[in-house]
Design a protein around this motif. Structure first.
Motif, PDB file in Angstrom:
ATOM      1  N   ALA A 615      74.955  52.567 -68.882  1.00  0.00           N
ATOM      2  CA  ALA A 615      74.123  52.013 -69.944  1.00  0.00           C
ATOM      3  C   ALA A 615      73.895  50.522 -69.715  1.00  0.00           C
ATOM      4  O   ALA A 615      72.776  50.013 -69.836  1.00  0.00           O
ATOM      5  CB  ALA A 615      74.786  52.246 -71.307  1.00  0.00           C
ATOM      6  N   LEU A 616      74.955  49.810 -69.351  1.00  0.00           N
ATOM      7  CA  LEU A 616      74.823  48.373 -69.133  1.00  0.00           C
ATOM      8  C   LEU A 616      73.971  48.071 -67.908  1.00  0.00           C
ATOM      9  O   LEU A 616      73.148  47.149 -67.910  1.00  0.00           O
ATOM     10  CB  LEU A 616      76.206  47.723 -68.985  1.00  0.00           C
ATOM     11  N   LEU A 617      74.138  48.892 -66.873  1.00  0.00           N
ATOM     12  CA  LEU A 617      73.337  48.676 -65.658  1.00  0.00           C
ATOM     13  C   LEU A 617      71.847  48.875 -65.957  1.00  0.00           C
ATOM     14  O   LEU A 617      70.994  48.159 -65.434  1.00  0.00           O
ATOM     15  CB  LEU A 617      73.792  49.622 -64.540  1.00  0.00           C
ATOM     16  N   GLU A 618      71.560  49.831 -66.804  1.00  0.00           N
ATOM     17  CA  GLU A 618      70.170  50.087 -67.191  1.00  0.00           C
ATOM     18  C   GLU A 618      69.573  48.840 -67.854  1.00  0.00           C
ATOM     19  O   GLU A 618      68.466  48.408 -67.542  1.00  0.00           O
ATOM     20  CB  GLU A 618      70.142  51.290 -68.140  1.00  0.00           C
ATOM     21  N   GLU A 619      70.360  48.254 -68.774  1.00  0.00           N
ATOM     22  CA  GLU A 619      69.905  47.033 -69.453  1.00  0.00           C
ATOM     23  C   GLU A 619      69.714  45.884 -68.469  1.00  0.00           C
ATOM     24  O   GLU A 619      68.742  45.135 -68.546  1.00  0.00           O
ATOM     25  CB  GLU A 619      70.940  46.577 -70.496  1.00  0.00           C
ATOM     26  N   ARG A 620      70.647  45.771 -67.548  1.00  0.00           N
ATOM     27  CA  ARG A 620      70.570  44.683 -66.567  1.00  0.00           C
ATOM     28  C   ARG A 620      69.324  44.847 -65.697  1.00  0.00           C
ATOM     29  O   ARG A 620      68.685  43.865 -65.325  1.00  0.00           O
ATOM     30  CB  ARG A 620      71.809  44.680 -65.658  1.00  0.00           C
ATOM     31  N   LYS A 621      69.030  46.087 -65.387  1.00  0.00           N
ATOM     32  CA  LYS A 621      67.880  46.352 -64.522  1.00  0.00           C
ATOM     33  C   LYS A 621      66.599  45.893 -65.210  1.00  0.00           C
ATOM     34  O   LYS A 621      65.762  45.203 -64.617  1.00  0.00           O
ATOM     35  CB  LYS A 621      67.816  47.844 -64.213  1.00  0.00           C
ATOM     36  N   MET A 622      66.488  46.266 -66.485  1.00  0.00           N
ATOM     37  CA  MET A 622      65.299  45.888 -67.247  1.00  0.00           C
ATOM     38  C   MET A 622      65.146  44.374 -67.328  1.00  0.00           C
ATOM     39  O   MET A 622      64.034  43.846 -67.290  1.00  0.00           O
ATOM     40  CB  MET A 622      65.415  46.409 -68.688  1.00  0.00           C
ATOM     41  N   ALA A 623      66.292  43.682 -67.429  1.00  0.00           N
ATOM     42  CA  ALA A 623      66.235  42.235 -67.628  1.00  0.00           C
ATOM     43  C   ALA A 623      66.289  41.460 -66.312  1.00  0.00           C
ATOM     44  O   ALA A 623      66.249  40.231 -66.316  1.00  0.00           O
ATOM     45  CB  ALA A 623      67.393  41.797 -68.534  1.00  0.00           C
ATOM     46  N   GLY A 624      66.397  42.175 -65.190  1.00  0.00           N
ATOM     47  CA  GLY A 624      66.475  41.489 -63.899  1.00  0.00           C
ATOM     48  C   GLY A 624      67.753  40.670 -63.747  1.00  0.00           C
ATOM     49  O   GLY A 624      67.770  39.644 -63.075  1.00  0.00           O
ATOM     50  N   LEU A 625      68.814  41.146 -64.374  1.00  0.00           N
ATOM     51  CA  LEU A 625      70.082  40.422 -64.308  1.00  0.00           C
ATOM     52  C   LEU A 625      70.993  41.059 -63.253  1.00  0.00           C
ATOM     53  O   LEU A 625      70.737  42.180 -62.828  1.00  0.00           O
ATOM     54  CB  LEU A 625      70.748  40.464 -65.692  1.00  0.00           C
ATOM     55  N   PRO A 626      72.042  40.360 -62.835  1.00  0.00           N
ATOM     56  CA  PRO A 626      72.911  40.922 -61.792  1.00  0.00           C
ATOM     57  C   PRO A 626      73.415  42.319 -62.175  1.00  0.00           C
ATOM     58  O   PRO A 626      73.704  42.518 -63.352  1.00  0.00           O
ATOM     59  CB  PRO A 626      74.090  39.944 -61.733  1.00  0.00           C
ATOM     60  N   PRO A 627      73.513  43.234 -61.244  1.00  0.00           N
ATOM     61  CA  PRO A 627      73.302  43.088 -59.794  1.00  0.00           C
ATOM     62  C   PRO A 627      71.841  43.247 -59.348  1.00  0.00           C
ATOM     63  O   PRO A 627      71.586  43.264 -58.153  1.00  0.00           O
ATOM     64  CB  PRO A 627      74.150  44.219 -59.221  1.00  0.00           C
TER      65      PRO A 627
END
Ligand code: ATP
Ligand code: ZN
Length: 723
Positions: A615-627
């Motif tokens: 779930a967190l990786l999905e959010e990071r992906k949308m926001a262009g945040l690491p990784p």
């Protein structure tokens, strides 16, 4: 004028590039040798980086060459160069960081010869009658006779044998000091048999033993799944093959048990490298690693720079832990350097964790890391579920819910141990006036002062500012001053009032005295019923067999944090703390929260870290945040907000490569700390090369801006702490 031969020297100064010095001799020292030079008014120790020619008339000659051969092996020198480039940090400072303090100061790269006192042949035949009038000498003779292999001066001092007495024995020809022989390598690597590994452990061990050349692994094993046993058995193969193993652990002082387990299992020399050692011990251990005498090297993040004679395997335990990232000066991440180093050495590296960092998980998902999973506890017990309790129902002034207190009582009555986790030291995080609303704040920071009741002081946890507790409100004079919230000190007091067994507080305040943490841990290991109250010091890697209940207070801040890493770090901490419970008997975990419906908190509490990570990786992906995106943070501090802003604003005006996004400058989340105003500016990009290009551009400018001299600024590549 003809060009003269020069040495390019990397010096420990905050300037980029090397410095040219003349070299008067014939054969210039090779790269990696230390030299002493004068620099401005100072004398510095630097490392030879290269050789050149110059006709610049004012060049100085090096004062002294300190080494015949390089102090750092080529491979390590290259690691430093790569780190200097990646973190945009001056090479001279990186190299300096990699050296033990005594070498930085120009001392010889030689191990201290440990000498031992032994009886001579004559000394063995001295009768008690001969020394009847010299009781100390008689005592010393007896002591040395009891230790035929000899005793070091330190050991003799501990046994209360005065050095003057030893000198008398030596003068009579009865005792002598002999250098310690190098111990011959043991025939058998193992001092203790391995445990019978379960199927998942066996699979992981085999993969690690069979790896040839550079192979990065993620050992993703739930708390208590026996990751250490996997390391131990994987290491055996490498040690038997005559190789060394480097083990990084986050904080050695917190988990003496871990080091003990390595020492107990293997009959090979084990050394540690961490800040608790004296400079001399550190150099000796460093040299033992470099010369191949030490076979297992266990250290904290800086140990990634230990030279190794026969490297075979690198292990990073608790690889998610933020302490692997240096937070000041040379801001490197030891986890990432471990992977680079393994690549350079062409050996396997394993990052182990029950709650891997999202960066590492993503590498495993992309199959750039081999993913080894341990899904079950190694002991018979399953992982206890986390029960969520509504913390809003707690009575005023009472941090524990009645159910929690009841559970603690029940736990210790059953003869077990309980742990209450609260990540806040002191008595209460705040005091305020009930009449006018005044709150005790730090004068130098944007933060409240914590009440440390036992000391009678209010303390700022950010800048160490201290003051006495006022008896009246400084604003309205009312005496209705009360505390709000609770810390470890208050919880300890409350528990002591309602529980019959000892309550042991473990936080930085309670363990400041040397040896006190070890003493507390030893008491806990004895297994009698106790209640531990502690901060995250208790979360890391401990194995308390009798601990069957964990009560967690106030984890909410992390889940609600403005920092995008907040939920990841909160979930890691939650699962690590919860994972201490029920190792050897049925366990229970209670989580008191004021946000029992928060979806991420619920997901974390379900124990399903992989689902939460997805779930967190999905959010990071949308926001262009690491990784998925990469970050670099410029931070600035100045005596006024304007100055701190101005410098970053000037930098922000520089045109950057396309695709590099610039956020800010903005005031830092904590605007003022230790009397300085703080601002920051974030660079973000989905690929690294343009990001690094942008950093170079900005740094070049920053070094020439006059406003840079009116503030303190630095760059943090891959920042972890965004506050
Ligand atoms: N195969 C096994 N058989 C029996 N006991 C085992 C086995 N493997 C490990 N253990 C025991 O299980 C306990 C937990 O192991 P360990 O501390 O290595 O877990 P861990 O995975 O490192 O946990 P954490 O992530 O919480 O540090 C230890 O007491 C260890 O001796
Ligand atoms: Zn402060």
């Amino acid at each position: 004028m003809s060009a003269k031969k020069t040495l390019q020297i990397a010096l420990p100064v905050p300037l980029t590039g090397c410095f040219d010095y003349l070299y008067p001799g014939d054969t210039p020292p090779p790269r990696g040798c230390r030299v002493q030079v004068s620099f401005g008014r100072r004398t510095l120790v630097g490392l030879v980086h290269g050789h050149g020619n110059s006709d610049y008339p004012k060049l100085k000659a090096v004062q002294r060459v300190l080494d015949d051969s390089p102090v750092l092996p080529t491979e390590l020198y290259q690691l430093c160069e790569r780190a200097a480039r990646y973190y945009h940090h001056p090479l001279g400072e990186v190299l300096n960081y990699a050296l033990p303090a005594l070498l930085r100061q120009g001392n010889d790269a030689e191990a201290s010869q440990e000498k031992r006192w032994q009886l001579t042949e004559r000394g063995h035949h001295v009768s008690d009658d001969q020394v009847s009038r010299a009781p100390r000498q008689r005592q010393a003779l007896h002591t040395l006779r009891d230790h035929p292999k000899g005793l070091s001066s330190a050991m003799l001092a501990a046994l209360e044998v005065p050095s003057a007495t030893l000198a008398s024995l030596r003068d009579k020809g009865w005792a002598e000091q002999v250098a310690l022989d190098d111990d011959a390598p043991p025939k058998d690597i193992l001092a203790q048999p391995p445990l019978a590994a379960n199927a998942e452990q066996r699979k992981a061990i085999r993969a690690l033993q069979e790896a040839r050349g550079f192979t990065p692994f993620l050992l993703d094993g739930v708390t208590g799944s026996g990751k250490t046993e996997v390391y131990l058995q994987a290491m055996t193969a490498h040690l038997t093959a005559g190789k060394q193993v480097l083990v990084l652990i986050p904080e050695i002082g917190l988990t003496p048990q871990t080091v003990q387990r390595f020492r107990q299992r293997f009959a090979v020399p084990v050394v540690t490298l961490h800040s608790g050692l004296s400079d001399r011990e550190r150099l000796d251990n460093w040299l033992a690693a470099r010369d191949g005498k030490a076979r297992i090297i266990i250290g904290t993040r800086s140990a990634i720079f230990t030279p190794l004679a026969d490297p075979g395997l690198i292990i990073v335990d608790e690889a998610h832990d933020a302490s692997l990232k240096q937070q000041d000066g040379f801001r490197f991440h030891a986890r990432d350097l471990a992977t680079w180093r393994a690549q350079q050495l062409d050996i396997p590296v394993v990052l182990g964790s029950a709650t891997p960092a999202l960066e590492t998980l993503q590498l495993a998902r992309q199959e750039r890391f081999q993913w080894l999973k341990l899904s079950q506890r190694a002991t018979d017990q399953g992982r206890p579920p986390i029960e969520i309790l509504d913390g809003t129902l707690a009575a005023p002034g009472q941090p524990l819910l009645p159910q929690s207190l009841q559970a603690i009582k029940h736990c210790v009555e059953q003869g077990n141990q309980a742990l209450v986790f609260i990540n806040r030291r002191g008595y209460a995080p705040m005091i305020l006036c009930q009449d006018c609303g005044w709150q005790a704040e730090c004068r130098r920071c944007d933060s409240f002062l914590t009440w440390h009741r036992s000391e009678g002081s209010l303390r700022c946890h950010h800048c160490d500012y201290q003051q006495r507790v006022p008896s009246r409100c400084p604003d309205c004079g009312s005496s209705a001053i009360h505390e709000a919230g609770s810390g470890t000190e208050k919880l300890t007091e409350l528990l002591e009032q309602s529980i019959q067994v000892p309550v042991i507080r473990i936080d930085r305040d309670a363990t400041r005295r040397k040896g006190s943490l070890d003493a507390h841990l030893a008491t806990i290991q004895q297994g009698n019923p106790v209640v531990m109250v502690g901060t995250q010091m208790l979360a890391k890697g401990h194995h308390f067999p009798k601990l069957s209940l964990v009560v967690i207070l106030d984890m909410d801040a992390g889940f609600l944090s403005a920092d995008f890493r907040g939920p990841e770090q909160a979930a890691q901490l939650l699962l690590q703390v919860a994972g201490r419970s029920g190792r050897e008997n049925q366990g229970r975990v209670l989580l008191q929260t004021r946000h029992p419906d928060h979806p991420l908190l619920q997901l974390a509490a379900s124990g399903d870290y992989p689902a939460l990570a997805s779930a967190l990786l999905e959010e990071r992906k949308m926001a262009g945040l690491p990784p998925f995106g990469h970050l670099a943070l410029f931070r600035c501090e100045a005596m006024s907000m304007n100055k701190a802003m101005e410098f970053l604003q000037q930098l922000a005006g520089i045109p950057l490569p396309p695709d590099v996004h610039l956020l800010g400058p903005v005031p830092a989340p904590m605007e003022r700390r230790a009397g300085r105003y703080r601002t920051q500016m974030l660079l973000q990009c989905t690929s690294r090369p343009p990001l690094h290009q942008a950093i170079s551009l900005l740094l070049e400018q920053a070094r020439t801006l006059p406003t840079a001299r009116q503030c303190r600024w630095h760059l943090d590549v891959d920042p972890i702490d965004m506050l």
